[in-house]
Design a protein around this motif. Structure first.
Motif, mmCIF file in Angstrom:
data_model
loop_
_atom_site.group_PDB
_atom_site.id
_atom_site.type_symbol
_atom_site.label_atom_id
_atom_site.label_comp_id
_atom_site.label_asym_id
_atom_site.label_seq_id
_atom_site.Cartn_x
_atom_site.Cartn_y
_atom_site.Cartn_z
ATOM 1 N N HIS A 196 35.633 49.203 25.247
ATOM 2 C CA HIS A 196 35.599 49.440 26.674
ATOM 3 C C HIS A 196 34.901 50.775 26.906
ATOM 4 C CE1 HIS A 196 39.255 51.544 25.278
ATOM 5 N NE2 HIS A 196 38.968 52.423 26.221
ATOM 6 N N ASP B 24 34.230 49.476 40.609
ATOM 7 C CA ASP B 24 33.245 48.651 39.911
ATOM 8 C C ASP B 24 33.629 47.182 39.847
ATOM 9 O OD1 ASP B 24 30.942 50.279 38.146
ATOM 10 O OD2 ASP B 24 32.589 51.493 38.866
ATOM 11 N N ASP B 25 34.608 46.747 40.644
ATOM 12 C CA ASP B 25 34.960 45.339 40.682
ATOM 13 C C ASP B 25 33.830 44.529 41.311
ATOM 14 O OD1 ASP B 25 37.379 45.661 39.509
ATOM 15 O OD2 ASP B 25 38.589 45.432 41.319
ATOM 16 N N GLU C 80 43.448 43.547 33.282
ATOM 17 C CA GLU C 80 43.106 43.873 31.897
ATOM 18 C C GLU C 80 44.356 43.811 31.038
ATOM 19 O OE1 GLU C 80 40.187 44.799 34.564
ATOM 20 O OE2 GLU C 80 42.049 45.972 34.528
ATOM 21 N N GLU D 143 30.006 42.751 29.318
ATOM 22 C CA GLU D 143 29.341 43.830 30.037
ATOM 23 C C GLU D 143 28.907 44.877 29.020
ATOM 24 O OE1 GLU D 143 29.900 46.535 34.066
ATOM 25 O OE2 GLU D 143 31.098 44.731 33.691
ATOM 26 N N GLN E 80 39.325 41.755 29.668
ATOM 27 C CA GLN E 80 39.454 41.585 31.110
ATOM 28 C C GLN E 80 39.530 40.104 31.461
ATOM 29 O OE1 GLN E 80 36.153 42.425 34.098
ATOM 30 N NE2 GLN E 80 37.590 44.057 34.644
ATOM 31 N N GLN F 33 36.108 49.887 31.849
ATOM 32 C CA GLN F 33 35.620 48.515 31.907
ATOM 33 C C GLN F 33 35.605 47.921 30.501
ATOM 34 O OE1 GLN F 33 34.680 46.341 34.446
ATOM 35 N NE2 GLN F 33 34.637 44.916 32.725
ATOM 36 N N HIS G 221 39.439 37.251 34.703
ATOM 37 C CA HIS G 221 38.765 37.144 35.995
ATOM 38 C C HIS G 221 38.983 35.766 36.598
ATOM 39 C CE1 HIS G 221 35.044 35.702 38.130
ATOM 40 N NE2 HIS G 221 35.321 36.764 38.851
ATOM 41 N N TYR H 294 38.624 54.963 35.909
ATOM 42 C CA TYR H 294 39.000 53.666 35.369
ATOM 43 C C TYR H 294 38.133 53.352 34.143
ATOM 44 C CZ TYR H 294 41.316 53.225 39.887
ATOM 45 O OH TYR H 294 42.103 53.432 40.991
ATOM 46 N N THR I 199 24.893 47.511 32.346
ATOM 47 C CA THR I 199 25.273 48.538 33.304
ATOM 48 C C THR I 199 24.973 49.921 32.741
ATOM 49 O OG1 THR I 199 27.130 49.394 34.632
ATOM 50 C CG2 THR I 199 27.650 48.559 32.446
ATOM 51 N N ARG J 87 34.909 39.707 28.914
ATOM 52 C CA ARG J 87 35.556 39.142 30.104
ATOM 53 C C ARG J 87 35.890 37.675 29.851
ATOM 54 N NH1 ARG J 87 32.626 40.185 35.595
ATOM 55 N NH2 ARG J 87 33.464 42.249 35.152
ATOM 56 N N VAL K 15 34.343 54.041 33.736
ATOM 57 C CA VAL K 15 33.613 53.777 34.975
ATOM 58 C C VAL K 15 34.115 54.738 36.041
ATOM 59 C CG1 VAL K 15 33.153 51.360 34.421
ATOM 60 C CG2 VAL K 15 35.246 51.956 35.645
#
Length: 301
Positions: free
Chosen positions: A68, A108-109, A116, A148, A126, A77, A128, A75, A201, A81, A71
């Motif tokens: 991870h 960043d959602d 998570e 990501e 993560q 990321q 989703h 937080y 990203t 996912r 961000v």
């Protein structure tokens, strides 16, 4: 020569300290189906509930690197996912496991709701679900939908991933790019979408998607192509950094490095099926550290 591209993402590999210790979490709590177990390589293949898309593989590693990156707003990321249309049901089966709260409004959602969860080694994953999506299966992991990848230069990395065979879903900007690969499917409230996506990203600092096991490099992501030999030749012609050949039984595979040093493994497409399902791919073997002799390395690497 016909241009061969990486037609799909075969698997996502998760480094763990012990497969035996991690199996109850991934199979019992996350609902992943146990597949091929390779005692000699200390690895375990895991299948999500729905067909199409990459499988997961737990691989015992010398050390477990972060999966991870930070961000905005303090937080983080996760790189991996997963999808659960019954997000609350999935969250509910993780009682006593370290998780974040379900959210949809962090800086960043993207579209949808998320939470998570940390595995026994502290690797964050993560989950989703799209807003308004109907439940397909109750409280289980349905698919690996995307990863990501943090990069230093989004446009440069987007050009690299397009060169190796990914499709660019929209024009990139300086902060983010969306790419995809694999067969086209109807699922999760959408029609005609690729089975797997990559989000690039921009970040100033980030971990690399590779790890070491028994003094050998292991890629996190493995790709699958119809003709690995032709594909490798086309990459070399394009100036992409690749490793030497590594043969195992009748399969040939190799590694390539993206501009930031993230490693990807490559295998030829296999016609094998597992329990009657469409093939999801056999994962690439490891490569000794001293064997990573790239034929050409760009100055940026």
């Amino acid at each position: 020569m016909k241009r061969e591209t990486a037609i799909r993402v075969a698997g996502i590999r998760i480094p763990v300290r012990s497969v035996e210790r991690s199996e109850p979490f991934y199979c019992g709590r996350l609902g992943l189906r146990k597949g091929r177990s390779d005692a000699g390589r200390h690895a375990l293949t895991l299948f999500p509930a729905l067909p199409h898309g990459p499988l997961l593989e737990l691989v015992e590693a010398d050390e477990v690197p972060p999966m991870h990156f930070p961000v905005r707003g303090g937080y983080f990321q996760p790189i991996i996912r997963l999808h659960a249309s019954d997000l609350e049901g999935m969250f509910g089966r993780l009682d006593g496991i370290k998780t974040t709260a379900v959210h949809q409004d962090l800086p960043d959602d993207g579209c949808g709701r998320f939470f998570e969860v940390a595995d026994p080694d502290g690797t964050w994953l993560q989950y989703h679900v799209n807003l308004g999506e109907q439940v397909i299966m109750a409280g289980t992991t349905e698919a690996v939908v995307n990863i990501e990848i943090p990069v230093a230069d989004v446009r440069r990395s987007a050009a690299f991933y397009r060169t190796i065979g990914f499709s660019l879903d929209r024009d990139p900007n300086d902060e983010v790019a969306f790419l995809s690969a694999g067969v086209i499917v109807d699922r999760f409230g959408y029609r005609g979408i690729p089975e797997f996506g990559i989000i690039l990203t921009r970040r100033d600092e980030f971990p690399l998607m590779r790890f070491i096991r028994q003094k050998k490099w292991e890629p996190v992501v493995t790709l699958q192509t119809e003709d690995a030999e032709a594909y490798r030749a086309s990459l070399v012609d394009s100036g992409i950094a690749v490793s030497e050949w590594h043969s195992q039984e009748t399969s040939c595979c190799f590694l390539l490095s993206d501009p930031d040093g993230h490693f990807l493994g490559v295998r030829s497409y296999s016609s094998q099926t597992v329990d009657g399902e469409q093939p999801r791919g056999r994962l690439a073997p490891s490569f000794p550290l001293e064997k990573i002799n790239m034929t050409r390395v760009e100055e940026e690497i």
